[in-house]
Each structure stands twice: as C-alpha cells, then as structure tokens.
Write a protein that holds these residues in place. Structure first.
Motif: not given
Ligand SMILES: O=c1ccn([C@@H]2O[C@H](COP(=O)(O)OP(=O)(O)O)[C@@H](O)[C@H]2O)c(=O)[nH]1
Ligand SMILES: O=P(O)(O)OC[C@H]1O[C@H](O[C@H]2O[C@H](CO)[C@@H](O)[C@H](O)[C@H]2O)[C@H](O)[C@@H](O)[C@@H]1O
Length: 842
Positions: A41, A44, A289, A366, A392, A396
């Motif tokens: 996140g 992103s 993750r 993915v 995030l 999304e």
């Molecule tokens: O295969 C994937 C699935 C998700 N995401 C991205 O990973 C981020 C996860 O952010 P989040 O704030 O939910 O949790 P974090 O992983 O940062 O703890 C999001 O922007 C997703 O779009 C990614 O890059 N690849």
C-alpha cells in the motif's frame, strides 16, 4: 491546496524516502535487470502524490549489487524513473528481515516481541539494531549526495525512524517530515521495545509526524508522555523546548486510475471471463499480503463456520483469496504460509466437491488489470486484518464497484475501519461468529442497502485521495516549519559564554545568583530515586574557588528548605536564601527569618491533609514540606495518572483549604506547590542584596551580575528585577532598609553608596532549559552552567597569569589546600582540553 512559491521559480523538490522504491529490480543476467512494480500500500499511496511535485524517490532497489559497474548501470536505469537506489547489501538482512520485520513490525501491530530462541535474543537484537542504525545512515548518505538547498525530505515508515535525527544533525535546516504507514501501538506494548526511547527521540526531531488515524496519534502522544515524560498537546509534542507537530493524515488511493482501468476493454474482457468462471456463485474476495497482521487464518475459520452453519450457501459461494508473497526470509512468515495451507486443505476437504472448491487460494501477486477485474466482479470483499495501518485494498475495492455495489466486510482494527466505518460492515476479526454472520448479512443484503452503503464509501474514497493526503501533509509541513521559524525568532539567544567570561574578568565587584534545583544539582538518571537534592559533585572545587574570590559574591536562591541548603553548601563561603528568600544567611552565620512579619500560615494543616489523601491514592507520589510551602510531587508516578490526580487535587484545594487563604498555587511539571503569598525570587532578591551589601561592607558597587536558574514562571521576576536596576542604576542602602521592613529588626547603618552600577552589557540573565522566559538568554542544561562556572573560576587566573591559591581561596587547613591545588590543576587541564584560551584576555 499546495502553493508553488519556490524561490527558484520551479516546482518544489521533494525527496520521498522509503525502504522500498516503487519499482523493484530483478536480475535477468549479467548487468541486466527487469524493473517491476513493488507490492504494498505504501507504494500505491505514494504514486498518487508524486505527480504534484518535482519528486525523486530514494530507496532500496530490491536486490543486492556489489559490483561498481553493475551499480552504475542499475542507478542509471532507475534514474529514468526518478528513483535513486540505496544499496544496502550486507546490512539488508539484519536491518529489514531482522529489526524491521522481526522486531518493529510485530510491536507496532500489537503482536509482541518474538519469544523463541530466547538465549540468542540479546545478541540477535543488538546486531539487528546496529544494522538498523547503519541502514538509516546509508539512506542519509544517499540523501546528502542528492539534496539541494530548499528540498523537502519526506521519510516513510518504521524502517526509517532514525533518519529524521540524522538529517537534522547533518543540517538543521532540512525540512523533514515522517509518516508512519503502520499503526502505532498502545504505550503498554511499545514499552517492551528495548530501544524505545532512542527511537522516539529520533522521530521527534522531524518537523512533522503523520499517522493514519486519531487512535494512532493518541497512542503515540501517550507513549511520549509515559516514556520520555514530555507533554503531548493538540499541536504535537513539546520536546527539548521545541514543538514537533503531530497530526492525522489518512492515506488514500488514486480512484480515477481504478475507475479508468475498469473501463478498459481488456479488463472488461477479464471481468466477463471471471463471471463465467464463477457463474451461479457469489464471489467473496480477499486480497492481502500473506502477513500475520492480515488475519488470513481468522478469515478462513470464519468462512468455515459460515459454511458449517449455512448449508444452503455451500455450493453457491466461493472465497477467492490472493495471498501476495511477502517477507519470505522472516521465519514467522514461512510458518504462516504452511498454517494457512493447512486450513485451506481442511476446509476444501470438508466442503468441496469434485466440481467445486469453496476456497481458491493463490500464493501469488496478480497484475493490476486482473486485480481491478477481480475487485469489480466480487460481491463481497472480506478484510479481516488483526491490525492494519490503513488497508488500501478496501479503498480499491470500493473504487471498482460503481457498477456492482458489493458489500465491504471490514475489520474494525484496520485504519480503514475509521474512514469507511459507515458504509462497511465492521467486524472484530477475532470473533469468528461475528465474521461468519457478517458474511451471511453481506450475501443477503438487499440491493437498496448495498447502494446506500456503497455511496458512503465511494464518496469518501473519491474525496480522500492519495493526492489530497500528500497535499495535506506537505501544507502542514510547510506550516509547521514556518511556525517553528517564528518560534525560534522569539526564543531568547543562547548565552554568549565568551562575552560573559570577558565581562566577568574585567569587573571589580561581581554578583552571581544561582538557583539550586535543576541548575546546580547532579543529573538524575532514570533509575535514581533520590528525593534529596544533591550538589553536582563536579562543581565542588569550582564553587569553592568562586566563593573565595574576593571580587565575587555567590548567592544560591532556592525554593529548597534550610536543611537542604545547609547540607549542600555548609562548607562554602556563600550566601544562601532558602524557601525563595524567606530565610537567608551567610554560611558563617545563622539563618535569619526574612519573611513578612504577619505572614499567614493557617492553611498549612488542611493543605497537608489534602496532600496526604492524594499521596495515599497515587503510587510513587510524595510530599515535601518547608516552613512556608508544601509540594506534592508525582514525578515518579505514572505521568497521566499523576496529571489527572493533580487536576482533582487542585479542585479539592480550591473548594476547601485555600479558598480564602493568602497562598500562591503553582502547578509545576510534575508537582502541585502551595506557597505563602508574595514569596517569589524577584520579591526576595532586593532585600537579600541589601543584607549582603551591608554585611559584607562593600565599598565598590556591583558592576557585573550573572543570574541563572531553572525557575518557575512566577519566580522569573528575579530576571526583571535587575533589568529595572540597569535603567536607574541605583539601588541604595536606603532602598534596602525600606524593602526589608520585615521582621529583621536589627538596626543597620545606612550607607549612601550605590549598591549597583550595572551596565546593560554587564548583566547576564539566563534561564536553564526554558524556551519561553523573561531572561535575556537561555542555557540548554545544567551541564552548561557547570561548564560556564568552571570557566569563570579560572578566568581571572588566565587574565593575570598568576594563579595564586591565596587569591582564590583561603584554606582552612593543609588538607584543604592540597585539595584545592588538585582541583586547580584539573580545571587547567580541562581548560586546555576545551581549548579556550586567549579570548578571555590573556
Ligand atoms: O497482487 C497484488 C495485490 C495487491 N497489490 C497492492 O498491494 C497494496 C496493499 O496495500 P494495503 O494498504 O492493503 O496493505 P499493505 O500490503 O500495504 O500492508 C494495494 O495497493 C494493492 O493494490 C499488489 O501490488 N499486488
Ligand atoms: O515493503 P514490504 O515489506 O513488502 O511491505 C509492504 C508494505 O507494507 C506496509 O504497508 C502499510 O502501508 C499501507 C499504506 O499506508 C497501509 O495501508 C497498510 O495498512 C500498511 O500495512 C508497510 O508499512 C510498508 O512500509 C511496506 O512497504
């Protein structure tokens, strides 16, 4: 809105510093790399910000590179994407897998320190902590190479807690912000971290600290209070006389990017494929993750319970879980993987059939288009984080659901739980029954309710974008810096030490007035619970020399009582004023009561009772009493409890014992003090001075005054007392006689000499460790007072180059003489080490 008022007429430059660059390099061959988008996140969120400013990223490129040629090649490819690599190579493992993700991450997420392999823990901890600091320095080095004056440096996350300190140490003018993407824990959890104070102090050097939610800010402020004893206000934390602004900035996404992507033909194509694949079934989606904070096992347990209790749904629902691989080198993450696989196997075994499986678990990431398609076709998004900075993924999902208006089931322990709490179904992820029933509610929710809930969510996600987050943070940072510059302008200057020394040496009759507590007392460490104040042992020789200098008069004017002053200064040729001047003496003589004759002390007993009541109910608090004052002290108690108790105590006092009494009530940092009225240092100094001049039979007026202490605000009238004397430059003995119309009835001879002949430039008032003061100057700490007194004590000897013992000190016996000689030599040595020569008039 951000203002582009950069002096160079260009877009302001921003260096975004995070552990991870937005792209990670993968080696494809010798000297060749492929660059892929980094997951998570933080990346992103930040991608939505960077377009507004002239931004460069500084971070770890995702690989170790040792060969210089290869380093240059990769640096060049990254530069095209405005990325600057920090090659962490040898330290990466201990820093990232060890300290960041093995120690800090679990603490920040309320999971506690690792407890396995305890016999190794100390060793491991220290090595990892060293690597962490070293890595932070490596980031610093790269920033320095790329920094241009006026740039802002925005540090991100728990990986870089030392960086603000290192940056400010390198150049105090660098504008530094720090944002924490993870939660900040309760102080009770944070307290267990061995390096807790250093890390807090380090981040507090930034100009602005940002957190996702109000709760995290609350935890941070109370942690600073409990661990560092500093006060957190709505503005931030006041630390070492400077305010570090602390505020809430909930991160967002770039919603348009998701909306646009969902309309792309290749994405709608993917959506159709997915709909076909899951035809006749409702799709529950999870995207996380594979991290223990995401609560994936808890999600599966809840889903299992749902299937158990709702046979109707067994062949009509599927849970698609994207479990993005992460931190594979940390043992806990590997264990989690096998635990989760075990659960998937069990549930699919129980409820699956040849033609359908209830859980589709994917151990992979993915691509963006596919992710958007999944978000868009899902009926329910299931987020069960046990604790999460923001999450995030939930934003999304909302952004991709304009057509479908699916339901978001969201953990109340994710930051997003605060922002999307109205539209989402909030759950406690630990409560399997609650999550299971939320799944059922979500699947059965009528279209109208889904529409209403989605509207709330969408409105929030759309307006609270990443762009807004970045822009809000940057404006607040600029505001904080402007304000602190203003504050700095209003802060009195540091004491010009050389000037003091020079003026002191050139004067004929000097007066040194010093406070005791916090000025001359020994430094307490966090463990010493000494209730009685003690003179700093380093000062003993110095003070003796100053007190015995015939051209110098030293007065200690303290709130302390007579006993304490006697104990500490009995052996010096010094003037003492106890209880803020209510009693005075020269150490050769007896204490003289100098307080106003009809002072009313009727309040003492009842105040004592109130203090006793609160002492009994506030562990580690205590009372100190003197003849004219009572102090309730809670410096060793829990700070917040002590503060709350002090508030109640004051209400008790005002309601009863002091409602009509002539007392001053002072709320100190960790104390409540009740004093007989009129007893301030400024009020006392005039009469003490008169007494000194009379008893010392002074023949020359005082032409130099150094007055310094760690005084309460109301006692700072001592500084202004001398200011007014500079203007009139006359304080005669008649004045003394009038002002001491107290109970000291001894007849005194009037001498019509001017006691003070004080030029403005020969008056130095200096508050110790106080940013707001009536004094002309500030001194950082009592250590600097010690240093200055040392230098004053040798100033004359350096001037005349004749350091005769007799001039400084009349020994009472041979032993004392030998001690003094030893001291003189030690000061001379010290002086040589300090290297201060010449300027004091040699
Ligand atoms: O295969 C994937 C699935 C998700 N995401 C991205 O990973 C981020 C996860 O952010 P989040 O704030 O939910 O949790 P974090 O992983 O940062 O703890 C999001 O922007 C997703 O779009 C990614 O890059 N690849
Ligand atoms: O870089 P990694 O170690 O692979 O981890 C990925 C990121 O995880 C964490 O993300 C956090 O930031 C998100 C955006 O603010 C927030 O929504 C989420 O709740 C956090 O977990 C971590 O804080 C980042 O530093 C990592 O890059």
């Amino acid at each position: 809105m951000m203002h582009y008022d950069d002096a160079r007429g260009e877009r302001p430059r921003l260096l975004v510093v995070a552990n991870r660059l937005p792209v990670s390099a993968k080696r494809t061959g010798e000297n060749s790399w492929s660059l892929e988008m980094s997951p998570g996140g933080l990346v992103s969120g930040l991608l939505g910000v960077t377009s507004q400013l002239d931004t460069k990223w500084v971070g770890w490129p995702g690989v170790d590179v040792y060969n210089e040629v290869e380093k240059n090649a990769l640096t060049k490819s990254l530069a095209e994407m405005k990325c600057i690599p920090v090659f962490l190579n040898g330290v990466f493992d201990q820093y990232y897998n060890g300290y960041c993700n093995g120690i800090l991450w679990p603490i920040l997420h309320h999971m506690g320190l690792p407890q396995e392999d305890q016999h190794d823990t100390n060793q491991t901890f220290e090595t990892q902590y060293d690597a962490y600091k070293k890595a932070n320095r490596m980031f610093l080095d790269v920033i320095i190479q790329n920094y241009e004056e006026g740039d802002t440096v925005w540090c991100h996350d728990y990986h870089l807690m030392f960086l603000p300190q290192y940056l400010k140490e390198h150049n105090n003018k660098i504008k530094v912000g720090w944002f924490l993407h993870s939660p900040f824990p309760s102080s009770e959890v944070y307290k267990t971290l061995p390096s807790r104070s250093e890390l807090l102090r380090a981040v507090l050097t930034a100009d602005l600290l940002g957190f996702h939610t109000y709760d995290f800010v609350r935890h941070f402020l109370s942690t600073c209070t409990r661990i560092l004893g500093v006060e957190g206000t709505h503005e931030g934390v006041v630390y070492q006389g400077r305010v570090t602004r602390v505020a809430v900035f909930p991160i967002g996404i770039d919603p348009d990017r998701f909306i646009r992507t969902c309309k792309l033909p290749e994405v709608t194509q993917k959506m159709n494929e997915l709909k076909e694949r899951f035809a006749g079934k409702k799709v529950i989606l999870g995207v996380d993750r594979l991290d223990m904070i995401k609560g994936i096992p808890q999600k599966y347990l809840a889903f299992e319970k749902f299937l158990e209790e709702n046979p109707y749904w067994r062949d009509k629902v599927v849970l698609v879980q994207i479990a993005v691989p992460t931190r594979n080198d940390v043992p806990e993450y590997r264990k989690l993987k096998s635990q989760v696989h075990g659960l998937v196997g069990r549930i699919n075994g129980r409820f699956g059939s040849v033609s359908s499986l209830p859980i589709h678990h994917l151990d992979c990431s993915v691509d963006f288009n596919y992710l958007c398609a999944l978000y868009a076709i899902a009926d329910v998004m299931l987020v069960t984080s046990l604790r999460d900075g923001m999450n995030l993924v939930s934003y999304e999902f909302v952004a991709c659901q304009e057509a479908k208006k699916g339901v978001l089931v969201l953990s109340e322990f994710a930051g997003a739980g605060q922002s999307l709490g109205v539209g989402a179904l909030l759950v406690n992820p630990w409560d399997v029954t609650e999550v299971s029933s939320a799944i059922k509610d979500a699947l059965n929710m009528p279209a109208e309710e889904r529409e209403t809930r989605h509207r709330f969510n969408f409105q929030y996600v759309y307006t609270h974008s990443a762009k807004k987050w970045g822009s809000d943070f940057m404006s607040e940072l600029n505001g904080a810096i402007a304000e602190s510059e203003m504050q700095i302008r209003n802060i009195p200057h540091g004491l010009p030490q050389q000037d003091v020394i020079q003026r002191y040496s050139q004067s004929n009759n000097r007066l040194i007035i010093l406070g005791f507590c916090g000025t001359l007392t020994e430094q307490k460490n966090s463990r010493s619970k000494e209730m009685d104040l003690k003179l700093n042992p380093e000062l003993k020789g110095t003070l003796k020399a100053l007190c015995n200098d015939p051209k110098t008069t030293v007065v200690v004017l303290s709130r302390s009582d007579k006993d304490i002053l006697d104990k500490n200064f009995g052996g010096y040729n010094i003037w003492l004023a106890a209880e803020n001047g209510m009693f005075e003496k020269h150490t050769n003589g007896e204490w003289v009561k100098s307080m106003p004759q009809n002072m009313n002390l009727d309040w003492v007993d009842s105040v004592k009772n109130v203090f006793k009541y609160f002492t009994d109910r506030t562990p580690r608090s205590f009372v100190k009493s003197s003849e004219t004052s009572l102090v309730w002290n809670y410096e060793y108690a829990d700070v917040e409890f002590g503060r709350a108790q002090a508030g109640d105590l004051l209400q008790y006092l005002w309601a009863g014992p002091i409602s009509n009494a002539s007392v001053d009530v002072v709320r100190g940092n960790h104390s409540v003090e009740v004093h007989a009225i009129g007893e301030t240092k400024g009020a006392a100094i005039g009469r003490i001075l008169g007494e000194i001049v009379y008893r010392k039979s002074m023949t020359t007026p005082i032409d130099f005054v150094f007055c310094s202490g760690y005084f309460l605000e109301k006692d700072e009238d001592i500084y202004t007392f001398f200011e007014s004397k500079i203007l009139s430059s006359k304080l005669s003995h008649e004045t003394r006689s009038k002002s001491s119309s107290c109970n000291n009835s001894r007849k005194k001879k009037k001498i019509s000499m001017n006691v003070l002949d004080l030029k403005k430039e020969n008056y130095f008032s200096a508050a110790v460790g106080q940013a707001r003061t009536k004094a002309r100057y500030v001194i950082d700490s009592s250590l600097d007072v010690v240093d200055l007194l040392h230098k004053l004590a040798v100033a004359d000897t350096t001037m005349t180059d004749s350091f005769s013992d007799s001039e400084l000190y009349e020994p009472r016996n041979e032993n004392e003489n030998a001690n003094l000689k030893r001291w003189i030599n030690s000061v001379r040595r010290r002086k040589m080490e300090i290297g201060d020569t010449g300027q004091i008039g040699m």
